[in-house]
Scaffold this motif. Structure first.
Motif, short mmCIF file in Angstrom:
data_model
loop_
_atom_site.label_atom_id
_atom_site.label_comp_id
_atom_site.label_asym_id
_atom_site.label_seq_id
_atom_site.Cartn_x
_atom_site.Cartn_y
_atom_site.Cartn_z
N UNK A 97 1.07 -1.17 -0.07
CA UNK A 97 -0.05 -0.04 0.07
C UNK A 97 0.94 1.36 -0.07
N UNK A 98 0.29 2.18 -0.78
CA UNK A 98 1.27 3.44 -0.90
C UNK A 98 2.83 3.38 -1.50
N UNK A 99 3.19 2.41 -1.77
CA UNK A 99 4.55 2.06 -2.13
C UNK A 99 4.62 2.58 -3.72
N UNK A 100 5.88 3.43 -3.64
CA UNK A 100 6.13 4.13 -5.05
C UNK A 100 6.79 2.73 -6.04
N UNK A 101 7.43 1.92 -5.58
CA UNK A 101 8.10 0.85 -6.07
C UNK A 101 8.18 -0.40 -5.37
N UNK A 102 8.02 -1.48 -6.03
CA UNK A 102 8.16 -2.78 -5.28
C UNK A 102 9.29 -3.63 -5.70
N UNK A 103 10.14 -4.22 -4.93
CA UNK A 103 11.27 -5.00 -5.26
C UNK A 103 10.82 -6.56 -5.10
N UNK A 104 10.77 -7.40 -5.88
CA UNK A 104 10.39 -8.85 -5.67
C UNK A 104 11.16 -9.62 -6.68
N UNK A 105 10.52 -11.04 -6.55
CA UNK A 105 11.45 -12.18 -7.38
C UNK A 105 10.47 -12.52 -8.33
N UNK A 106 10.99 -13.15 -9.43
CA UNK A 106 9.93 -13.85 -10.58
C UNK A 106 8.98 -14.54 -9.98
N UNK A 107 9.23 -15.50 -8.93
CA UNK A 107 8.26 -16.37 -8.51
C UNK A 107 7.31 -15.61 -7.54
N UNK A 109 6.20 -12.69 -8.37
CA UNK A 109 5.46 -11.53 -9.03
C UNK A 109 4.07 -11.45 -9.01
N UNK A 110 3.45 -12.64 -9.32
CA UNK A 110 1.94 -13.03 -9.21
C UNK A 110 1.26 -12.38 -7.83
N UNK A 111 2.02 -12.31 -6.90
CA UNK A 111 1.09 -12.00 -5.83
C UNK A 111 1.13 -10.49 -5.42
N UNK A 112 1.51 -9.73 -6.69
CA UNK A 112 1.28 -8.24 -6.53
C UNK A 112 0.78 -7.80 -7.50
N UNK A 113 -0.46 -8.14 -8.05
CA UNK A 113 -0.81 -7.67 -9.33
C UNK A 113 -1.38 -6.06 -9.30
N UNK A 114 -1.56 -5.41 -8.32
CA UNK A 114 -2.02 -4.10 -8.42
C UNK A 114 -0.82 -3.17 -8.28
N UNK A 115 0.54 -3.31 -8.14
CA UNK A 115 1.54 -2.39 -8.01
C UNK A 115 1.97 -2.01 -9.29
N UNK A 116 1.90 -0.45 -9.46
CA UNK A 116 2.31 -0.01 -10.69
C UNK A 116 3.69 -0.22 -11.23
N UNK A 117 4.59 0.15 -10.36
CA UNK A 117 6.17 0.13 -10.30
C UNK A 117 6.65 -0.99 -9.92
N UNK A 118 7.10 -2.11 -10.60
CA UNK A 118 7.85 -3.39 -10.04
C UNK A 118 9.26 -3.69 -10.77
N UNK A 119 10.20 -4.15 -9.56
CA UNK A 119 11.46 -4.26 -10.25
C UNK A 119 11.69 -5.63 -9.71
N UNK A 120 12.17 -6.64 -10.55
CA UNK A 120 12.41 -7.84 -10.12
C UNK A 120 13.86 -8.39 -10.28
N UNK A 121 14.20 -8.69 -8.95
CA UNK A 121 15.81 -8.92 -8.73
C UNK A 121 15.87 -10.57 -9.08
#
Length: 239
Positions: A97-107, A109-121
């Motif tokens: 909630x309110x995050x400007x960007x999310x860092x996550x992993x490929x596996x 990724x599907x758990x965050x469908x509503x985040x606009x700015x996503x970066x995968x490590x």
């Protein structure tokens, strides 16, 4: 009011405590993949600086903005956390909630469908880029690599890990270090995870903040941990 001797950010405090930036600060083992990656204070600082510069210059993060992190223990995760804190962000783990960007992993990724700015490590030992990411999703190694590897804090952080003030983080780290016997020069081998704010402080940041170094070991048997501790010349093993 911020104390005169209090650093602007947790990351400033981490690197101020490093006596020799050429020596190993974080060594990461994953026995399930055979990875061993060693980062000196200078190298980890470069990754953190690139991350901070990316967040400030591309994402527009200013002190107090929320950056979300949903990643397993890894040296890339450490670089992301230190970079986000250096940028003055408030890091969240359990919510985007309110995050400007999310860092996550490929596996994950599907758990965050509503985040606009996503970066995968990629969680690759050499930070090699991932292929075939969804449109609009950035690859961590690629997006930060073009940014400078030096960073200077621009403003004092208003909050750090899920709203914890910087002074409280430093006090907690000192208390944990005293409890666990961690001091300047202590080389800690640890299997303790860091998926939440309090565990990031206790299991990742504390050795750094008191001038020690960390060898984090994942997916290893007790016998293997003992062997790693001997090889790494550890002075303390925490599990």
């Amino acid at each position: 009011m911020r104390e005169l001797n209090e650093p602007k950010t947790i990351t400033d405090a981490v690197f101020a405590a490093v006596a020799d930036h050429s020596r190993p600060l974080l060594t990461f083992y994953d026995d399930s993949t055979g990875e061993r990656t060693e980062l000196s204070g200078a190298t980890l600082g470069n990754w953190a600086a690139k991350t901070a510069n990316y967040l400030v210059d591309e994402i527009g993060v200013v002190a107090g903005d929320v950056v979300a992190v949903d990643l397993p223990e890894h040296w890339q995760t450490a670089g992301i956390l230190l970079g986000a804190l250096w940028a003055g962000a408030e890091v969240h783990f359990d919510t985007t909630d309110d995050a400007m960007v999310l860092f996550t992993s490929r596996d994950r990724l599907d758990g965050h469908p509503d985040v606009e700015e996503v970066v995968v490590a990629s969680l690759d030992p050499f930070a090699l880029p991932l292929r075939d990411l969804p449109p609009g999703v950035g690859d961590y190694g690629s997006v930060v690599r073009v940014h400078g590897d030096q960073y200077s804090s621009r403003h004092p952080a208003s909050a750090t890990l899920e709203g914890t003030p910087i002074g409280e983080v430093l006090d907690d780290a000192r208390a944990i270090a005293e409890r666990d016997g961690i001091g300047p020069g202590t080389r800690v081998v640890s299997t303790r995870p860091w998926p939440t704010a309090d565990r990031v402080i206790a299991h990742l940041l504390t050795p750094f903040l008191v001038g020690g170094s960390l060898v984090h070991v994942s997916a290893a048997s007790p016998e293997r941990v003992a062997a790693i501790a001997e090889m790494e010349k550890a002075t303390l093993v925490l599990s």
